[in-house]
Design an enzyme around this catalytic site. Structure first.
Site, PDB file in Angstrom:
ATOM      1  N   ASP A   2       0.839  -1.200   0.000  1.00 12.25           N
ATOM      2  CA  ASP A   2       0.000   0.000   0.000  1.00 12.25           C
ATOM      3  C   ASP A   2       0.874   1.250   0.000  1.00 12.25           C
ATOM      4  O   ASP A   2       1.967   1.256   0.576  1.00 12.25           O
ATOM      5  CB  ASP A   2      -0.917  -0.022   1.233  1.00 12.25           C
ATOM      6  CG  ASP A   2      -2.084   0.943   1.087  1.00 12.25           C
ATOM      7  OD1 ASP A   2      -2.322   1.427  -0.037  1.00 12.25           O
ATOM      8  OD2 ASP A   2      -2.746   1.210   2.104  1.00 12.25           O
ATOM      9  N   GLU A  49     -12.428  -4.690  -4.438  1.00  9.87           N
ATOM     10  CA  GLU A  49     -12.891  -3.296  -4.297  1.00  9.87           C
ATOM     11  C   GLU A  49     -12.130  -2.349  -5.236  1.00  9.87           C
ATOM     12  O   GLU A  49     -12.645  -1.289  -5.603  1.00  9.87           O
ATOM     13  CB  GLU A  49     -12.706  -2.818  -2.853  1.00  9.87           C
ATOM     14  CG  GLU A  49     -13.632  -3.473  -1.844  1.00  9.87           C
ATOM     15  CD  GLU A  49     -13.334  -4.947  -1.555  1.00  9.87           C
ATOM     16  OE1 GLU A  49     -12.148  -5.345  -1.644  1.00  9.87           O
ATOM     17  OE2 GLU A  49     -14.271  -5.703  -1.273  1.00  9.87           O
ATOM     18  N   ASN A  50     -10.919  -2.721  -5.637  1.00 16.85           N
ATOM     19  CA  ASN A  50     -10.117  -1.841  -6.509  1.00 16.85           C
ATOM     20  C   ASN A  50     -10.752  -1.640  -7.896  1.00 16.85           C
ATOM     21  O   ASN A  50     -10.421  -0.678  -8.590  1.00 16.85           O
ATOM     22  CB  ASN A  50      -8.691  -2.360  -6.680  1.00 16.85           C
ATOM     23  CG  ASN A  50      -7.817  -2.200  -5.455  1.00 16.85           C
ATOM     24  OD1 ASN A  50      -6.869  -2.956  -5.243  1.00 16.85           O
ATOM     25  ND2 ASN A  50      -8.104  -1.207  -4.617  1.00 16.85           N
TER      26      ASN A  50
END
Ligand code: IPE
Ligand code: MG
Length: 216
Positions: A2, A49-50
């Site tokens: 991340d 979700e991306n």
């Protein structure tokens, strides 16, 4: 992995610039991991979700997958690394699906290590899929048979999960498998993650007392 977007923003560059830097970091950290004798290395590259990110960013990520699946990952295979892809591949463009299929089906004799890349992956999605597959097979599962319905079948649960970028959460990664994983959170943005920091984290992991709920 991340922090790519913030890394790019600090440099007044588009988010895709950060993702490009991120894959360079990934390739060098992977090599470090296997050199250090780690047998299984798994990364969270793209979540269910991306898909909801802006289309330009999704497209840039697809372009990166395209390049890496056709070029860089074959270099890993030459180095006797087995590659697995975890996740729902149905939404990926056909050429990427085909490249994944080819890479996953390359057999490797006596592999030096295993690289798992989670893409289109969500932990809840994986668990629900496993439940439905078991129902379809008419099987009442126990912990062992249930695990065989997960993407991670045959791969040991992670000993250590490292999250870069400063957030202290799991974000739907290996929800079932992380039950007894050691967690490590670092503020370092993924493109800046280095072999030195990896070694520091491994040293920290080595002195942890893993009891798995038992008394020593
Ligand atoms: C992680 O970096 C890479 C992917 C999820 C593909 P981010 O893109 O989430 O970077 P930040 O969190 O915005 O900095
Ligand atoms: Mg992020």
């Amino acid at each position: 992995m991340d922090g790519n977007g913030r890394w790019a923003k600090k440099r007044v560059q588009p988010r895709s610039f950060g993702h490009k830097a991120g894959v360079r970091t990934l390739m060098s950290i992977l090599e470090d991991c296997f050199d250090l004798g780690i047998k299984y290395v798994s990364v969270y590259a793209f979540s269910t979700e991306n898909w909801n990110r802006p289309q330009v960013e999704v497209d840039a990520l697809m372009d990166l997958f395209r390049t890496y699946f056709t070029k860089q990952f074959s270099k890993l295979i030459e180095k006797k690394i087995k590659i697995n892809v975890w996740g729902d591949k149905s939404k990926f463009p056909d050429d990427i699906k085909n490249a994944i299929h080819e890479i996953e089906n390359t057999a490797i004799n006596d592999p030096k290590g295993v690289f798992n890349i989670a893409m289109g992956y969500g932990g809840r999605n994986e668990i629900i899929k496993a439940v439905n597959d078991a129902i379809k097979a008419g099987i009442e599962v126990d912990e062992k048979t249930f695990a065989s319905y997960l993407y991670t079948t045959g791969i040991p649960d992670p000993d250590l999960i490292i999250r870069t970028g400063g957030e202290m959460r799991i974000s739907n990664f290996l929800l079932y498998q992380c039950a007894y994983s050691e967690l490590y959170f670092t503020k370092t943005l993924w493109p800046d993650f280095s072999k030195e920091e990896l070694i520091e984290i491994l040293e920290n992991y080595n002195i942890r007392d893993r009891r798995f709920g038992k008394v020593k």
